[in-house]
Enzyme design. Structure first.
Site, PDB file in Angstrom:
ATOM      1  CB  THR A 172      -1.240  -0.023   0.997  1.00  0.00           C
ATOM      2  OG1 THR A 172      -1.763  -1.116   1.201  1.00  0.00           O
ATOM      3  CG2 THR A 172      -1.627   1.336   1.697  1.00  0.00           C
ATOM      4  CG  ASP A 226      -1.582  -6.602  -2.205  1.00  0.00           C
ATOM      5  OD1 ASP A 226      -1.635  -7.081  -1.258  1.00  0.00           O
ATOM      6  OD2 ASP A 226      -2.407  -5.855  -2.934  1.00  0.00           O
ATOM      7  CD  GLN A 264      -9.385 -20.013  18.751  1.00  0.00           C
ATOM      8  OE1 GLN A 264     -10.477 -19.541  19.157  1.00  0.00           O
ATOM      9  NE2 GLN A 264      -9.041 -21.365  18.428  1.00  0.00           N
ATOM     10  CB  CYS A 265      -6.223 -15.619  24.026  1.00  0.00           C
ATOM     11  SG  CYS A 265      -7.888 -16.205  24.928  1.00  0.00           S
TER      12      CYS A 265
END
Length: 367
Positions: free
Chosen positions: A34, A82, A304-305
């Protein structure tokens, strides 16, 4: 872009910011993303001409910033990509490039798209161990020329920190924070503070023309003439380690996972509940994980935390240990994934791979 695409470098700019007699001290490697995109009929797309654009940016800065900058060379990689198209093979190509120019530059900056920036930055932290130079990875949420873009501040901060010989590791400079690369994750799709290190405080901060650095928390200097993983950069072009990420969710069946827990997969980042828990009453799932481990697939338990480590102290966590699953402690998914890639490319397997994964190589988990 296919997985066999090779990045090629061309020197496109040598800019001196203060004294024309100065030799270049910093190498900027522009990969796309970007930060360098421009508007096209089909939307934002990677664009070149970064030399002129950076020159214009720096010429507009106040003296308080200009006085902290130095000369640099800009390498533009072809084709520009990208970062969603970035592949593991590119990590090895970028690392090989940095090592090749090691003696010519005081520091290195990588301009990279944000989508997979944390993966590339984490990989480079392992692949450039012992370089003895700062490697700063940055990008932006908005293109360089957009109004109120975050790109100018990120580029300028990177140029300042890349000169600092206290830094001998790979870091991410983004949104006013200097972060350890292998502890970083993207946390926002739009905020200027797009990256964070959930289990580690920032190593530095900047605002306007003031740049701070907590040198006491940097990794100690370890300079070598070779790198365990870099020697395999050419092999990485020919065959690639097979690592996958699996996220547990309620109702997940062993039948669904079975195709992903067999060859050619070599290692798995298993994202579990809470502090490293899995449904231990699902005997079919537990048996599948054990069978995969027994077949030589290394399975890493990562919560996952975002915050906190895996402990496996609950019965539902200890069940994974009994299956041969090892802890990722408080590593990010990006760090665990890229670390497994690097170790596999180094030829490690089975218990040897597990032992190497448990070692803290370059600050990737809390001790």
């Amino acid at each position: 872009m296919s997985q066999t695409t090779e990045l090629r470098e061309t020197v496109t700019l040598q800019t001196v910011t203060q004294d024309i007699s100065l030799s270049p001290r910093i190498a900027i490697i522009y990969t796309g993303g970007t930060i360098g995109m421009t508007q096209t009929d089909k939307g934002l797309a990677p664009s070149g001409n970064m030399a002129q654009r950076l020159s214009q940016l720096l010429s507009q800065q106040p003296d308080g910033i200009k006085n902290q900058l130095t000369s640099f060379d800009l390498f533009t990689l072809e084709p520009l990509i990208d970062s969603s198209n970035a592949q593991p093979e590119h990590w090895f190509q970028l690392a090989a490039m940095i090592w090749r120019y090691r003696d010519q530059y005081q520091g290195f900056i990588l301009l990279h798209g944000t989508d997979t920036l944390a993966y590339t930055a984490s990989a480079l932290s392992f692949l450039t161990q012992g370089l003895g130079k700062p490697v700063i990875v940055t990008g932006s949420q908005y293109p360089l020329e957009f109004e109120n873009s975050d790109a100018p501040n990120n580029v300028i901060a990177s140029l300042v920190y890349a000169q600092n010989n206290q830094i001998q590791e790979t870091l991410v400079a983004f949104g006013g924070h200097l972060l350890r690369a292998n502890r970083s994750s993207k946390i926002s799709t739009y905020s200027h503070q797009g990256f964070a290190t959930p289990n580690l405080e920032a190593l530095g901060h900047w605002r306007d023309d003031l740049f701070s650095l907590d040198g006491s928390r940097l990794l100690p200097a370890v300079v070598t003439d070779s790198n365990l993983y870099l020697s395999l950069s050419q092999a990485a072009q020919q065959h690639q380690a097979q690592v996958c990420v699996l996220k547990l969710h309620p109702g997940l069946s062993a039948d669904l996972l079975a195709p992903l827990l067999r060859a050619p997969v070599q290692a798995v980042v298993l994202e579990t509940f809470g502090s490293g828990n899995a449904p231990d009453q699902n005997q079919n799932l537990m048996a599948l994980l054990k069978a995969a481990n027994d077949s030589g697939i290394v399975i890493v338990n990562r919560s996952q935390c975002p915050n906190g480590p895996v402990s496996q102290s609950y019965a539902t966590g200890s069940a994974l240990s009994e299956c041969g699953v090892i802890s990722a402690v408080d590593m990010t998914c990006e760090a665990a994934f890229t670390k497994l890639h690097c170790l596999l490319q180094a030829g490690l397997q089975g218990d040897e791979l597990k032992q190497a994964f448990k070692r803290n190589h370059c600050g990737e988990f809390s001790v």
